[in-house]
Design a protein around this motif. Structure first.
Motif, short mmCIF file in Angstrom:
data_model
loop_
_atom_site.label_atom_id
_atom_site.label_comp_id
_atom_site.label_asym_id
_atom_site.label_seq_id
_atom_site.Cartn_x
_atom_site.Cartn_y
_atom_site.Cartn_z
N PRO A 2 76.40 42.96 69.35
CA PRO A 2 75.91 44.23 69.87
C PRO A 2 76.93 44.98 70.72
N ARG A 3 77.89 44.27 71.26
CA ARG A 3 78.94 44.89 72.06
C ARG A 3 80.27 44.24 71.71
N LEU A 4 81.36 44.94 72.00
CA LEU A 4 82.68 44.36 71.79
C LEU A 4 82.92 43.26 72.81
N LEU A 5 83.55 42.20 72.38
CA LEU A 5 83.89 41.10 73.26
C LEU A 5 85.28 41.39 73.83
N PRO A 6 85.38 41.61 75.12
CA PRO A 6 86.64 42.07 75.67
C PRO A 6 87.76 41.04 75.65
N GLY A 7 87.43 39.78 75.55
CA GLY A 7 88.47 38.76 75.63
C GLY A 7 88.42 37.77 74.50
N ARG A 8 88.29 36.52 74.88
CA ARG A 8 88.38 35.41 73.95
C ARG A 8 87.13 35.22 73.11
N THR A 9 87.35 34.60 71.98
CA THR A 9 86.26 34.19 71.10
C THR A 9 85.42 33.14 71.81
N LEU A 10 84.10 33.21 71.60
CA LEU A 10 83.18 32.26 72.22
C LEU A 10 82.37 31.53 71.16
N LEU A 11 82.16 30.26 71.38
CA LEU A 11 81.23 29.48 70.57
C LEU A 11 80.00 29.24 71.43
N VAL A 12 78.87 29.77 70.99
CA VAL A 12 77.62 29.60 71.73
C VAL A 12 76.90 28.41 71.13
N ASN A 13 76.79 27.35 71.90
CA ASN A 13 76.14 26.12 71.46
C ASN A 13 74.63 26.30 71.56
N ARG A 14 73.96 26.33 70.41
CA ARG A 14 72.52 26.54 70.39
C ARG A 14 71.72 25.25 70.25
N ARG A 15 72.25 24.27 69.47
CA ARG A 15 71.46 23.05 69.22
C ARG A 15 72.31 21.79 69.14
N LEU A 16 73.59 21.87 69.41
CA LEU A 16 74.48 20.72 69.25
C LEU A 16 74.60 19.92 70.53
N ASP A 17 74.89 18.61 70.38
CA ASP A 17 75.23 17.86 71.58
C ASP A 17 76.60 18.36 72.05
N ASP A 18 76.90 18.15 73.32
CA ASP A 18 78.12 18.72 73.90
C ASP A 18 79.39 18.23 73.20
N ALA A 19 79.43 16.96 72.82
CA ALA A 19 80.63 16.41 72.17
C ALA A 19 80.88 17.09 70.82
N THR A 20 79.83 17.31 70.04
CA THR A 20 79.99 17.97 68.74
C THR A 20 80.41 19.42 68.92
N ALA A 21 79.85 20.09 69.91
CA ALA A 21 80.23 21.48 70.19
C ALA A 21 81.71 21.55 70.57
N ARG A 22 82.18 20.62 71.39
CA ARG A 22 83.58 20.60 71.79
C ARG A 22 84.48 20.33 70.58
N ARG A 23 84.05 19.43 69.69
CA ARG A 23 84.84 19.14 68.48
C ARG A 23 84.92 20.37 67.58
N LEU A 24 83.80 21.08 67.41
CA LEU A 24 83.81 22.30 66.61
C LEU A 24 84.72 23.34 67.25
N ALA A 25 84.63 23.51 68.56
CA ALA A 25 85.48 24.48 69.26
C ALA A 25 86.96 24.13 69.08
N ALA A 26 87.30 22.86 69.14
CA ALA A 26 88.68 22.43 68.93
C ALA A 26 89.13 22.73 67.51
N ALA A 27 88.24 22.50 66.54
CA ALA A 27 88.56 22.77 65.13
C ALA A 27 88.75 24.27 64.88
N LEU A 28 88.19 25.09 65.74
CA LEU A 28 88.31 26.55 65.61
C LEU A 28 89.47 27.10 66.44
N GLY A 29 90.36 26.24 66.85
CA GLY A 29 91.53 26.69 67.60
C GLY A 29 91.38 26.60 69.10
#
Length: 136
Positions: free
Chosen positions: A74-101
């Motif tokens: 809905p709005r421009l993101l002024p800075g960095r890309t964000l991964l919004v964790n909706r249903r993942l455990d924290d470790a899996t979210a961190r692994r996905l974020a790492a895989a995305l750079g």
């Protein structure tokens, strides 16, 4: 109503990142780490560049993930890309974020949604594309 929810999400993410100084997703997994299971990801373009969410969504799909949808934030993101964790455990979210750079992770738990995470692409979206490039 749905539009207001996305607007609220974008404003909250921007405010949270500015207030808390959101950091990257952590160190990349080691070479013997198990591959990520197929995750359900929605991709939103928070930039002025057209087609970014579609391109990144295709690359995520080619990497074995299920794309729940692509669209514009809905709005421009002024800075960095964000991964919004909706249903993942924290470790899996961190692994996905790492895989995305090494993108930043924000937790906004909602077990009722269809996606595991929402990737909101910011001005550094080319880092995500580079991380998803096939090795070879």
């Amino acid at each position: 109503m749905k539009r207001n929810a996305w607007l609220l999400l974008a404003v909250a993410l921007c405010g949270l990142s500015l207030w808390a100084g959101v950091r990257g997703g952590g160190a990349p997994p080691g070479p013997d780490a198990a591959p990520l299971p197929p995750l359900h990801v929605r991709v939103l373009n928070g930039t002025e560049d057209p087609g970014v969410a579609r391109d990144v969504g295709r690359r995520l799909g080619a990497a074995g993930h299920v794309i729940e949808g692509v669209g514009n934030a809905p709005r421009l993101l002024p800075g960095r890309t964000l991964l919004v964790n909706r249903r993942l455990d924290d470790a899996t979210a961190r692994r996905l974020a790492a895989a995305l750079g090494g993108v930043a992770v924000v937790r906004e738990w909602d077990g009722r949604c269809s996606e595991d995470a929402v990737l909101v692409l910011g001005k550094d979206w080319t880092t995500v594309v580079a991380a998803l490039a096939p090795e070879g």
